[in-house]
Design an enzyme around this catalytic site. Structure first.
Site, PDB file in Angstrom:
ATOM      1  N   HIS A  96      -4.497  -5.344  12.184  1.00 32.19           N
ATOM      2  CA  HIS A  96      -5.764  -5.257  11.456  1.00 32.19           C
ATOM      3  C   HIS A  96      -6.944  -5.397  12.403  1.00 32.19           C
ATOM      4  O   HIS A  96      -6.992  -6.337  13.195  1.00 32.19           O
ATOM      5  CB  HIS A  96      -5.843  -6.343  10.373  1.00 32.19           C
ATOM      6  CG  HIS A  96      -7.055  -6.205   9.500  1.00 32.19           C
ATOM      7  ND1 HIS A  96      -7.926  -7.233   9.245  1.00 32.19           N
ATOM      8  CD2 HIS A  96      -7.544  -5.132   8.832  1.00 32.19           C
ATOM      9  CE1 HIS A  96      -8.899  -6.802   8.442  1.00 32.19           C
ATOM     10  NE2 HIS A  96      -8.695  -5.537   8.185  1.00 32.19           N
ATOM     11  N   HIS A  97      -7.861  -4.442  12.364  1.00 36.19           N
ATOM     12  CA  HIS A  97      -9.097  -4.511  13.145  1.00 36.19           C
ATOM     13  C   HIS A  97     -10.280  -4.418  12.196  1.00 36.19           C
ATOM     14  O   HIS A  97     -10.695  -3.323  11.825  1.00 36.19           O
ATOM     15  CB  HIS A  97      -9.198  -3.324  14.121  1.00 36.19           C
ATOM     16  CG  HIS A  97      -8.180  -3.328  15.214  1.00 36.19           C
ATOM     17  ND1 HIS A  97      -7.936  -2.217  15.989  1.00 36.19           N
ATOM     18  CD2 HIS A  97      -7.358  -4.301  15.671  1.00 36.19           C
ATOM     19  CE1 HIS A  97      -6.992  -2.515  16.883  1.00 36.19           C
ATOM     20  NE2 HIS A  97      -6.620  -3.768  16.705  1.00 36.19           N
ATOM     21  N   GLU A 128     -13.651   1.451   4.540  1.00 37.26           N
ATOM     22  CA  GLU A 128     -15.073   1.788   4.711  1.00 37.26           C
ATOM     23  C   GLU A 128     -15.157   2.970   5.694  1.00 37.26           C
ATOM     24  O   GLU A 128     -15.873   2.928   6.696  1.00 37.26           O
ATOM     25  CB  GLU A 128     -15.899   0.587   5.227  1.00 37.26           C
ATOM     26  CG  GLU A 128     -15.912  -0.576   4.291  1.00 37.26           C
ATOM     27  CD  GLU A 128     -14.597  -1.390   4.352  1.00 37.26           C
ATOM     28  OE1 GLU A 128     -14.017  -1.637   3.281  1.00 37.26           O
ATOM     29  OE2 GLU A 128     -14.168  -1.748   5.455  1.00 37.26           O
ATOM     30  N   GLU A 148      -9.034  -3.839  -4.654  1.00 34.94           N
ATOM     31  CA  GLU A 148      -9.721  -5.092  -4.327  1.00 34.94           C
ATOM     32  C   GLU A 148     -10.838  -5.415  -5.321  1.00 34.94           C
ATOM     33  O   GLU A 148     -11.105  -6.579  -5.590  1.00 34.94           O
ATOM     34  CB  GLU A 148     -10.279  -5.029  -2.900  1.00 34.94           C
ATOM     35  CG  GLU A 148     -11.305  -3.920  -2.697  1.00 34.94           C
ATOM     36  CD  GLU A 148     -11.838  -3.827  -1.261  1.00 34.94           C
ATOM     37  OE1 GLU A 148     -11.235  -4.418  -0.359  1.00 34.94           O
ATOM     38  OE2 GLU A 148     -12.866  -3.157  -1.067  1.00 34.94           O
TER      39      GLU A 148
HETATM   40  C1  NOJ Z   1     -12.652  -4.501   3.127  1.00 36.77           C
HETATM   41  C2  NOJ Z   1     -11.348  -3.821   2.979  1.00 36.77           C
HETATM   42  O1  NOJ Z   1     -11.422  -2.786   2.030  1.00 36.77           O
HETATM   43  C3  NOJ Z   1     -10.325  -4.844   2.584  1.00 36.77           C
HETATM   44  O2  NOJ Z   1      -9.097  -4.239   2.324  1.00 36.77           O
HETATM   45  C4  NOJ Z   1     -10.221  -5.875   3.667  1.00 36.77           C
HETATM   46  O3  NOJ Z   1      -9.338  -6.884   3.257  1.00 36.77           O
HETATM   47  C5  NOJ Z   1     -11.578  -6.500   3.979  1.00 36.77           C
HETATM   48  N1  NOJ Z   1     -12.558  -5.498   4.167  1.00 36.77           N
HETATM   49  C6  NOJ Z   1     -11.512  -7.358   5.223  1.00 36.77           C
HETATM   50  O4  NOJ Z   1     -11.379  -6.563   6.351  1.00 36.77           O
HETATM   51 CA    CA Z   2     -13.470  -1.778   0.863  1.00 34.81          CA
END
Ligand code: NOJ
Ligand code: CA
Length: 692
Positions: free
Chosen positions: A402-403, A473, A497
């Site tokens: 994850h970045h 994003e 989310e």
């Molecule tokens: C937004 C992303 O859509 C989500 O999946 C992620 O957990 C958070 N940013 C943190 O990076």
């Molecule tokens: Ca998002």
């Protein structure tokens, strides 16, 4: 006399060749002749086009051109100097995807224009007519009086024939995470939709829509407007003129420049696309967007394998744990990661995403000064990256890196080589990237030319380290997965989310039955389905998922992505027989058939797994209950299959009773028909396995 004769013949030849020149081709038909594109120059030399389908105009005469900085516009004063018609036909293979073979057949019309006056600048327009729609782009050929081009406006018009019904999101320069509105074209009001308080960034400067935007005409055509192969250019929104029923391209800009795109000649724009069909299902089966992209430039990509994945993720969105360690409830610990690995190994899930593993999260949302905070190689002290990767390998489960860049682009750009090299050394082939917050450098937007290049360059660089990217994003998908297959998936919509925390009630039951015909036409979606604890009252009393559990299962088939999350907390799966479907369902497909669908109402998709004879069917409905007839005529003849049906229980309802689920087994053949009942906000999932 003889001399006269020769002169006569010569004049004849000259006249003949002149008249030949004046009949330059300016129309093109698609291979089956259903779609026609007609190019024209107006009296003052303005380029225009119109589109006719089965003798009915679907796009009225619409103009084409550009405004440039420090130069006169390229909107008129043109003459046609040449045109060229050609045909193309091929079948290409997707390394993974909705199907293996993709047919790519079109007829092309290349128009070459030159200004009559002044600088005699040249501009070409290439049109491709497909049976499922059209694509066209501008080409700026090498020429004397045009070298550096600063585009202030692209003036590509789409004149509609009527006040169509439209499924749209606002033309936001930063995010696509909006709910879809369904209105008549004349009622589009993007600015009114700008009230998304839950988001760290959003900018909607015009009454415009983002693409793909899909419409239904009163005569029953479906039209979806988008773009293909968005490279070194600004993303396109479509500004709407609600009075004249017309749209014009409105490129995403930057506060730092007084132009929107800077390019050196020769170059070409992305394709402007219109997918056209006579039923909604065909839009999903259309391959126009990928077909308009160049073939695979990466050659061997067998290092990436499509997979389901679990993750230390939903627990942060629910507030059970946190990304940052200082909170005292850090999610990304070695121990927690091992629990996810164990669960995944047991349930035929190939990977685990771990978010919040690296230092810097204390300084994440809301900070102005985000450059230099994340470094993508330094784990928190309670997370032993090497040990987690080793443990995963032992169990045949890969870690998804994850970045979260926090939109601090200079920091990420500087660190990419180091970060991807670390992944390669650990044998990690997938990274989820994130770009939450306003873009740094200030004044840039997520969808402008600067960011388009950031996203594309990251993909190209990652490929060198055998790394595939699932961007959140992101810039929208424009079919570049054909050229760079390691651009595997992305968010670019209101994902799951939002159900965990949004203050507006989450994604309504109709959401995904619109997404399937809009956002999904662009490319794979990391929606993160599979929430079983629909109400999660233990963590959040005021939020919930607005579907039944059967719909959560159906999404594994309805939504396409080569990485498909099994998103819930692992404890919510334990002991639930519905988990069997997730265990069985494929993630990579030989064939896709959209059995039925209507935008915003319902959609049913059947997909045949690659490397097996198994089929999976998923169906979802909006807030209305429905009865659906399914014919299994797509199965092989003279074969018996074992089908397991996961359907809404008798009293299931997305809000009142979301977890009532029936599971039953039946034998089916290609002669079988089934009647299935979908609850409000419900769905069904079927696994179909050939009997031995
Ligand atoms: C937004 C992303 O859509 C989500 O999946 C992620 O957990 C958070 N940013 C943190 O990076
Ligand atoms: Ca998002």
């Amino acid at each position: 006399m003889k001399i006269f004769k020769i002169a006569f013949v010569l004049i004849g030849i000259i006249l003949f060749s002149c008249s030949k020149e004046t009949v330059l081709e300016t129309k093109i038909l698609s291979p089956d002749s259903s779609v026609e594109i007609v190019f024209n120059l107006t009296g003052d030399g303005q380029p225009t086009y119109k589109i006719i389908v089965n003798n009915e105009e679907v796009i009225k005469t619409s103009s084409l051109g550009f405004d440039l900085k420090n130069q006169s516009s390229l909107n008129n004063n043109f003459k046609l100097i040449n045109s060229n018609v050609s045909s193309f036909s091929e079948v290409w293979e997707m390394p993974w995807g909705e199907q293996i073979e993709v047919e790519n057949n079109y007829n092309e019309l290349k128009i070459e224009l030159q200004e009559i006056t002044d600088l005699k600048r040249k501009l070409n327009i290439v049109f491709k007519a497909y049976d499922d729609g059209v694509g066209f782009r501008y080409e700026f050929p090498k020429q004397e009086n045009l070298s550096e081009v600063y585009i202030t406006n692209e003036n590509t018009q789409f004149n509609l024939t009527d006040n169509h019904k439209v499924w749209w999101i606002p033309g936001d320069w930063d995010i696509y995470e909006h709910l879809y509105s369904t209105t008549l074209f004349s009622k589009i009001d993007a600015k009114e939709k700008a009230n998304h308080n839950d988001l760290a960034q959003t900018s909607i400067p015009e009454n415009a829509v983002n693409t793909p935007v899909t419409m239904k005409t009163s005569s029953g055509f479906y039209l979806s407007f988008h773009e293909a192969s968005l490279v070194d250019y600004a993303g396109m929104t479509l500004k709407v003129d609600t009075t004249n029923l017309s749209m014009v391209s409105n490129l995403v800009g930057s506060d730092n420049n007084d132009y929107k795109v800077k390019r050196t000649v020769p170059f070409h724009t992305p394709w402007r696309t219109i997918q056209i069909s006579e039923n909604a299902s065909d839009l999903i089966e259309s391959n126009l967007i990928v077909n308009l992209n160049e073939p695979n430039k990466l050659e061997d990509v067998s290092w990436f394998k499509p997979t389901k994945y679990t993750g230390i993720w939903w627990e942060m969105h629910l507030g059970k744990s946190s990304w940052d360690k200082a909170s005292g409830k850090h999610g990304a610990t070695t121990e927690n990661a091992k629990a996810f690995i164990d669960f995944s190994a047991k349930n035929n899930i190939g990977a685990v995403l771990v978010e919040g593993w690296n230092t810097g999260w204390e300084h994440w949302i809301g900070f102005e000064d985000r450059e230099g905070v994340f470094d993508f190689v330094t784990p928190y002290s309670d997370y032993d990256l090497g040990e987690v990767v080793r443990y995963g390998k032992e169990k045949d489960v890969e870690i998804v890196m994850h970045h979260e860049t926090s939109a601090a682009t200079e920091t990420y750009e500087k660190q990419q080589d180091t970060a991807y090299a670390l992944m390669q050394s650990l044998g990690i082939h997938t990274v989820k990237t994130g770009y939450v917050g306003k873009i740094l450098p200030k004044g840039e937007y997520h969808h402008g030319q600067y960011m388009v290049n950031q996203y594309n360059n990251a993909t190209i660089k990652a490929a060198k380290y055998q790394v595939a990217i699932n961007a959140h994003e992101p810039i929208k998908a424009t079919g570049l997965r054909r050229t760079y297959p390691n651009t595997i998936s992305r968010e670019g919509l209101r994902g799951q989310e939002f159900n965990a925390w949004s203050s507006d009630g989450g994604n309504p039951p109709e959401h995904l039955s619109i997404v399937a015909f809009t956002r999904m036409l662009a490319g794979p979606i990391d929606y993160t389905p599979g929430i079983f604890d629909i109400k999660f009252d233990k963590y959040k009393k005021n939020n919930q998922v607005n579907t039944t559990i059967a719909q959560q299962l159906a999404l594994y088939v309805v939504i396409y992505s080569p990485v498909q999350m099994v998103a819930d907390l692992i404890e919510n799966y334990e002991g639930n027989p519905a988990l069997q479907f997730i265990k069985d369902v494929g993630v990579d497909w030989q064939k896709t058939k959209v059995l039925n669908g209507e935008i915003g109402d319902y959609v049913i998709i059947a997909r045949k797994e690659r490397n097996s004879e198994n089929w999976f069917v998923g169906g979802i409905t909006d807030e209305n209950k429905r009865e659906m007839d399914i014919s299994f005529d797509f199965l092989d003849a003279k074969q018996v299959y074992q089908a397991v049906i996961y359907e809404d229980g008798k009293n299931a309802h997305w809000d009142k009773n979301p977890t009532e689920l029936n599971i039953r087994k039946v034998e089916i053949t290609n002669q079988s028909n089934l009647k299935l009942k979908l609850a409000p906000g419900g769905g069904f999932a079927i696994s179909i396995i050939k009997s031995k």
